[in-house]
Design a protein around this motif. Structure first.
Motif, short mmCIF file in Angstrom:
data_model
loop_
_atom_site.label_atom_id
_atom_site.label_comp_id
_atom_site.label_asym_id
_atom_site.label_seq_id
_atom_site.Cartn_x
_atom_site.Cartn_y
_atom_site.Cartn_z
N LEU A 52 0.85 -1.18 0.00
CA LEU A 52 0.00 0.00 0.00
C LEU A 52 0.89 1.24 0.00
O LEU A 52 1.85 1.32 0.77
N THR A 53 0.59 2.20 -0.87
CA THR A 53 1.41 3.41 -1.00
C THR A 53 0.56 4.66 -0.83
O THR A 53 -0.63 4.59 -0.55
N ASN A 54 1.18 5.82 -1.04
CA ASN A 54 0.47 7.10 -1.01
C ASN A 54 -0.30 7.35 -2.30
O ASN A 54 -1.10 8.28 -2.37
N THR A 55 -0.04 6.55 -3.32
CA THR A 55 -0.74 6.66 -4.60
C THR A 55 -1.92 5.69 -4.59
O THR A 55 -1.76 4.54 -4.19
N PRO A 56 -3.12 6.12 -4.99
CA PRO A 56 -4.25 5.20 -4.98
C PRO A 56 -3.95 3.90 -5.75
O PRO A 56 -3.41 3.93 -6.85
N ALA A 57 -4.30 2.79 -5.13
CA ALA A 57 -4.08 1.48 -5.76
C ALA A 57 -4.90 1.39 -7.04
O ALA A 57 -6.11 1.62 -7.02
N PRO A 58 -4.26 1.03 -8.17
CA PRO A 58 -4.99 0.96 -9.43
C PRO A 58 -5.91 -0.26 -9.53
O PRO A 58 -6.79 -0.31 -10.37
N GLU A 59 -5.69 -1.23 -8.66
CA GLU A 59 -6.50 -2.45 -8.64
C GLU A 59 -6.50 -3.00 -7.22
O GLU A 59 -5.72 -2.56 -6.38
N PRO A 60 -7.38 -3.96 -6.90
CA PRO A 60 -7.39 -4.54 -5.56
C PRO A 60 -6.04 -5.17 -5.21
O PRO A 60 -5.36 -5.71 -6.07
N LEU A 61 -5.67 -5.07 -3.93
CA LEU A 61 -4.42 -5.63 -3.42
C LEU A 61 -4.77 -6.81 -2.50
O LEU A 61 -5.76 -6.75 -1.76
N LYS A 62 -3.96 -7.85 -2.54
CA LYS A 62 -4.18 -9.02 -1.69
C LYS A 62 -3.89 -8.63 -0.24
O LYS A 62 -2.87 -8.00 0.06
N PHE A 63 -4.77 -9.05 0.69
CA PHE A 63 -4.71 -8.62 2.08
C PHE A 63 -4.92 -9.80 3.01
O PHE A 63 -5.74 -10.69 2.72
N SER A 64 -4.22 -9.82 4.14
CA SER A 64 -4.43 -10.83 5.17
C SER A 64 -4.13 -10.21 6.52
O SER A 64 -3.19 -9.42 6.66
N ALA A 65 -4.93 -10.56 7.51
CA ALA A 65 -4.66 -10.17 8.91
C ALA A 65 -4.94 -11.40 9.76
O ALA A 65 -5.99 -12.01 9.64
N THR A 66 -3.99 -11.75 10.60
CA THR A 66 -4.16 -12.94 11.42
C THR A 66 -3.59 -12.72 12.81
O THR A 66 -2.60 -12.00 12.98
N GLY A 67 -4.27 -13.30 13.80
CA GLY A 67 -3.82 -13.18 15.18
C GLY A 67 -4.65 -14.06 16.08
O GLY A 67 -5.70 -14.58 15.69
N VAL A 68 -4.19 -14.22 17.30
CA VAL A 68 -4.86 -15.07 18.30
C VAL A 68 -5.96 -14.27 18.98
O VAL A 68 -5.77 -13.11 19.36
N LEU A 69 -7.15 -14.91 19.12
CA LEU A 69 -8.25 -14.35 19.90
C LEU A 69 -8.08 -14.77 21.35
O LEU A 69 -7.71 -15.91 21.63
N ALA A 70 -8.37 -13.87 22.27
CA ALA A 70 -8.30 -14.19 23.69
C ALA A 70 -9.46 -13.52 24.41
O ALA A 70 -9.99 -12.51 23.94
N GLY A 71 -9.85 -14.09 25.52
CA GLY A 71 -10.93 -13.51 26.32
C GLY A 71 -11.94 -14.54 26.80
O GLY A 71 -12.89 -14.20 27.47
N GLY A 72 -11.74 -15.80 26.45
CA GLY A 72 -12.64 -16.86 26.89
C GLY A 72 -13.90 -16.95 26.05
O GLY A 72 -14.14 -16.13 25.17
N GLY A 73 -14.71 -17.97 26.30
CA GLY A 73 -15.95 -18.17 25.54
C GLY A 73 -15.66 -18.36 24.07
O GLY A 73 -14.86 -19.21 23.68
N ARG A 74 -16.28 -17.54 23.23
CA ARG A 74 -16.06 -17.61 21.78
C ARG A 74 -14.73 -16.99 21.39
O ARG A 74 -14.35 -17.02 20.22
N CYS A 75 -14.04 -16.40 22.33
CA CYS A 75 -12.79 -15.68 22.06
C CYS A 75 -11.58 -16.58 22.23
O CYS A 75 -10.73 -16.38 23.12
N THR A 76 -11.50 -17.63 21.43
CA THR A 76 -10.36 -18.54 21.49
C THR A 76 -9.93 -18.89 20.07
O THR A 76 -10.70 -18.75 19.12
N GLY A 77 -8.70 -19.34 19.94
CA GLY A 77 -8.20 -19.76 18.64
C GLY A 77 -7.61 -18.62 17.84
O GLY A 77 -7.34 -17.54 18.35
#
Length: 168
Positions: A52-77
């Motif tokens: 991602l740059t300061n120039t508008p992306a001319p087409e969609p860019l591949k994106f991923s965000a991953t991390g551990v959930l915490a807090g119990g109940g549904r907040c695991t994994g």
């Protein structure tokens, strides 16, 4: 100075998006989770290809965000968002969408922002089932002021942490 202006604009954009989501009665959060650590110690990874740059992306860019959930109940994994940063996005303001893995009952996401983001989580039928508020952490040590935004390769890998609300 430009970095402070960017943060201010991002905060304003996130606030506007949060207010725009208000309308009919809001759903109550049944679970509040941390995702990808804390703002002081982000452990989540956010990647974009090409960067991602300061120039508008001319087409969609591949994106991923991953991390551990915490807090119990549904907040695991591990929770993973995979999809695209939309065409026209820049380091200053980006919108993104795609699929969610690792959280039962959550299938898709959409969000917008930059350092501060407002994201919305949907089930397979398109019903709003949650929200997340990621905060992009400090860039790698070799890019202390997001200088890669002004380079041809752009920002490709950043840390983040988030609060995730999962509704009943």
């Amino acid at each position: 100075m430009r970095f402070r202006a960017t943060i201010g604009i991002m905060a304003l954009a996130a606030s506007c998006l949060a207010l725009a989501g208000g309308g009919s009665a809001a759903a109550q959060a049944s679970s509040t989770c941390t995702w990808g650590g804390t703002p002081a110690a982000p452990t989540g990874r956010f990647t974009v290809s090409p960067g991602l740059t300061n120039t508008p992306a001319p087409e969609p860019l591949k994106f991923s965000a991953t991390g551990v959930l915490a807090g119990g109940g549904r907040c695991t994994g591990q929770m993973t968002l995979a999809g695209q940063v939309n065409a026209g996005s820049t380091c200053l303001l980006a919108s993104f969408e795609g699929t969610v893995r690792g959280v039962p009952g959550v299938a898709r996401f959409w969000g917008a922002g930059n350092g501060l983001v407002q994201g919305f989580l949907y089930d397979k039928d398109g019903n709003l089932v949650g929200a997340d508020q990621p905060s992009v952490g400090p860039p790698p040590a070799d890019d202390p002021l997001y200088l890669n935004c002004g380079s041809p390769q752009g920002e490709t890998d950043l840390g983040f942490s988030a609060i995730v609300e999962l509704f009943d």
